[in-house]
Every structure is written in C-alpha cells, then in structure tokens.
Design an enzyme around this catalytic site. Structure first.
Site, PDB file in Angstrom:
ATOM      1  N   HIS A 140       0.999  -1.365  -0.002  1.00  0.00           N
ATOM      2  CA  HIS A 140      -0.253  -0.069  -0.469  1.00  0.00           C
ATOM      3  C   HIS A 140       0.618   1.378   0.140  1.00  0.00           C
ATOM      4  CE1 HIS A 140      -3.806   2.849   1.535  1.00  0.00           C
ATOM      5  NE2 HIS A 140      -2.930   3.420   2.060  1.00  0.00           N
ATOM      6  N   GLU A 141       2.255   1.427   0.837  1.00  0.00           N
ATOM      7  CA  GLU A 141       2.992   2.368   0.538  1.00  0.00           C
ATOM      8  C   GLU A 141       3.924   2.532  -0.161  1.00  0.00           C
ATOM      9  OE1 GLU A 141       2.142   4.522   3.224  1.00  0.00           O
ATOM     10  OE2 GLU A 141       1.217   3.325   4.684  1.00  0.00           O
ATOM     11  N   HIS A 144       1.237   4.361  -2.680  1.00  0.00           N
ATOM     12  CA  HIS A 144       1.429   5.815  -2.953  1.00  0.00           C
ATOM     13  C   HIS A 144       2.272   6.388  -3.346  1.00  0.00           C
ATOM     14  CE1 HIS A 144      -1.951   7.206  -0.229  1.00  0.00           C
ATOM     15  NE2 HIS A 144      -1.373   5.789   0.612  1.00  0.00           N
ATOM     16  N   GLU A 218      -6.932   6.730  -1.581  1.00  0.00           N
ATOM     17  CA  GLU A 218      -6.412   5.635  -0.144  1.00  0.00           C
ATOM     18  C   GLU A 218      -7.177   4.536  -0.842  1.00  0.00           C
ATOM     19  OE1 GLU A 218      -4.800   4.848   2.033  1.00  0.00           O
ATOM     20  OE2 GLU A 218      -4.167   7.198   2.344  1.00  0.00           O
TER      21      GLU A 218
END
Length: 292
Positions: A140-141, A144, A218
C-alpha cells in the site's frame, strides 16, 4: 508523471475559470489582480513545496523513525527485502525503510519523488500483524510512492492555497469598501480582520477538497497494494486495522500519509484523510481482475 501534469493543468484551468466567474460577478477588474495572483502563487505553492522537500526529514524527526541501513534482526532483513522487491515491481527507486516506536498498527510513506522516498512502519504493526498482512501494508505504501501521491497532494494544496489567498482578499476588499463607503481610501484594520476570517472559512472548504482527494488516493493505494501483495492479503491487513483501536501517535503532518486514519461521522467525515475501513474492504472485494 503525465497523469499528475494533466491533473495539475486541469485543476489550474478550473480554478482560473472559477476565479474569472467570481471576479466578473463581484465586478473586479482582472487586470488589477496580476500582482495579487503572483504573490498568492508564491506563498501558496512555496509553502506547499517546501513542506514536500522537507517531508522525509520532518517525518523522521517528528516520529523518531530509525532508518534500517544494516539489518540487525530477521524482521529488519525481511522488511528490506520485501520493500526492495515491491519497489522493483512498481518501477521506483529503493526507498529508505524505517521503524518508529508507536503502539498503534500503522505505516506511512513520504518523500519528494518516486526515487527519493521513505517507508516507515510502527513497532505496533510489527507486533500485531503477521508477515502476509505486513506485506500488504508495505505494498500500500509503495503504491502511494509509485502513484506520486505526495507530489500530487503538494500541487493540489498549492492551487488551493493560492485560491484561498486571492479570494479572501478580493471578497474582503469588496466588503470593506461596502462597509466604509469609500473605495479610494486605504485599507483599514477592519479589512485585515475580514480577510483573516475569510481565509479561515475558505481554508475550511479547501481542506474538504484536499481530504476528498486524499480519500480517493487511499482506494488507489489499496488497489496497488493488492496488486503487489495479493488482494486477500490486503483485505486481511485492512480487517486487522479495523481492530486497531489504539490512539494514532503519528504527528498531524504525517497522519495523511499513514495507512490508518481517523474515524468520524457526519460533517467530520469531510475532514478525514482516509475513507472508512469498511468501504475500503468492500471496494477490494468488489474489484475484478486483481492479483490474489
């Protein structure tokens, strides 16, 4: 990169069109606005990009995150290897990997560009998540970073800052002139009070816009994490986060970049940087063609 440039140009065109309509309605001569626009852009974008350039330094300093240079434990070695593998899969440079002391299950990414980023996880995450769940959080990071979310947020914040500065002064000048009845007199103390109040009001609406975009990104980062680690792992990680009721110890300037955000109902939801975990889980379950 091209998507961010297109979004930036589109946002600026929309702002300029809206500003033109507002000035037309208020009877303001656009030719007299050039100096104000330049000043507003310098302050609006300047502060936003200074924050972006200092984001890694400030994040490490404010959280006390310790960058892993030489892994001393199997967990640290696994963190480095997982981030390296995911970064290669996402086509970005190897980020710095750090651990910060925090009881909550959380992680964040920050940095000025895709090849100069920082990914940090809390000690609480390492204690309460298994490797599959932690792998999804790291994905997930990394998503980003790969999506350029930090740069895009800085661009958007710069546009919003500029618009708030300009609109507050235009409307403040009109109100001050209407109240004083003299358009030719210099600005009095009341004008600055009005401008300050308007900046607070317009700034609140600008924050709503920025947080709306943050919530959208997100969902994209969740989808990216699912592609890098597997959808079932990403869902399991979010379900684990939903059981995390500990206080978020991340500093306010970093919270928007963490995987776990606040909760709220009603109007408060408009100011949250993260959508509800139930909505994020539902979006992943509804997605088709995502790697398992």
């Amino acid at each position: 990169m091209f998507n961010r440039i297109f979004l930036f140009l589109l946002t600026n065109v929309a702002v300029l069109m809206l500003a033109g309509v507002v000035m037309s309605v208020l009877g303001v001569n656009p030719a007299q606005m050039s100096g104000l626009l330049v000043m507003a852009a310098i302050f609006g974008f300047g502060g936003s990009f200074i924050s972006l350039l200092l984001s890694k330094f400030m994040a490490k300093r404010s959280t006390g995150a310790q960058v892993i240079t030489e892994p001393r434990t199997p967990t640290e070695r696994w963190l480095l290897e997982t981030v390296r593998r995911q970064a290669q899969a996402a086509g970005i440079g190897m980020p710095e990997v750090a651990v910060y002391d925090g009881p909550e299950i959380n992680a964040f990414a920050t940095g000025a560009n895709r090849n100069n980023a920082l990914v940090a996880v809390s000690t609480g995450l390492l204690q309460h998540m298994d490797q599959d769940e932690a792998e999804a959080v790291l994905g997930h990071e990394i998503a980003h970073v790969a999506n350029g979310d930090m740069v895009t947020m800085a661009l958007l914040q710069g546009v919003l800052n500029t618009f708030v500065i300009v609109l507050a002064r235009v409307v403040g000048g009109i109100i001050d002139s209407a109240v004083s009845g003299n358009r030719d007199s210099g600005r009095g103390f009341a004008y600055y009070i009005i401008v300050f109040a308007l900046e607070m009001v317009f700034g609140m609406f600008a924050t709503m816009i920025a947080m709306w975009f943050s919530r959208r990104r997100e969902f994209r980062a969740d989808a990216g994490g699912a592609q890098l680690a597997g959808r079932s792992k990403m869902i399991a990680a979010l379900e684990r986060l939903s059981l995390n009721h500990g206080q978020n110890t991340l500093p306010s300037q970093v919270q928007a970049f963490g995987i776990s955000g606040g909760v709220g109902d009603g109007l408060r939801r408009l100011f949250l940087s993260h959508p509800p975990l139930t909505e994020r889980i539902a979006a992943l379950r509804a997605a088709n063609g995502t790697a398992m």
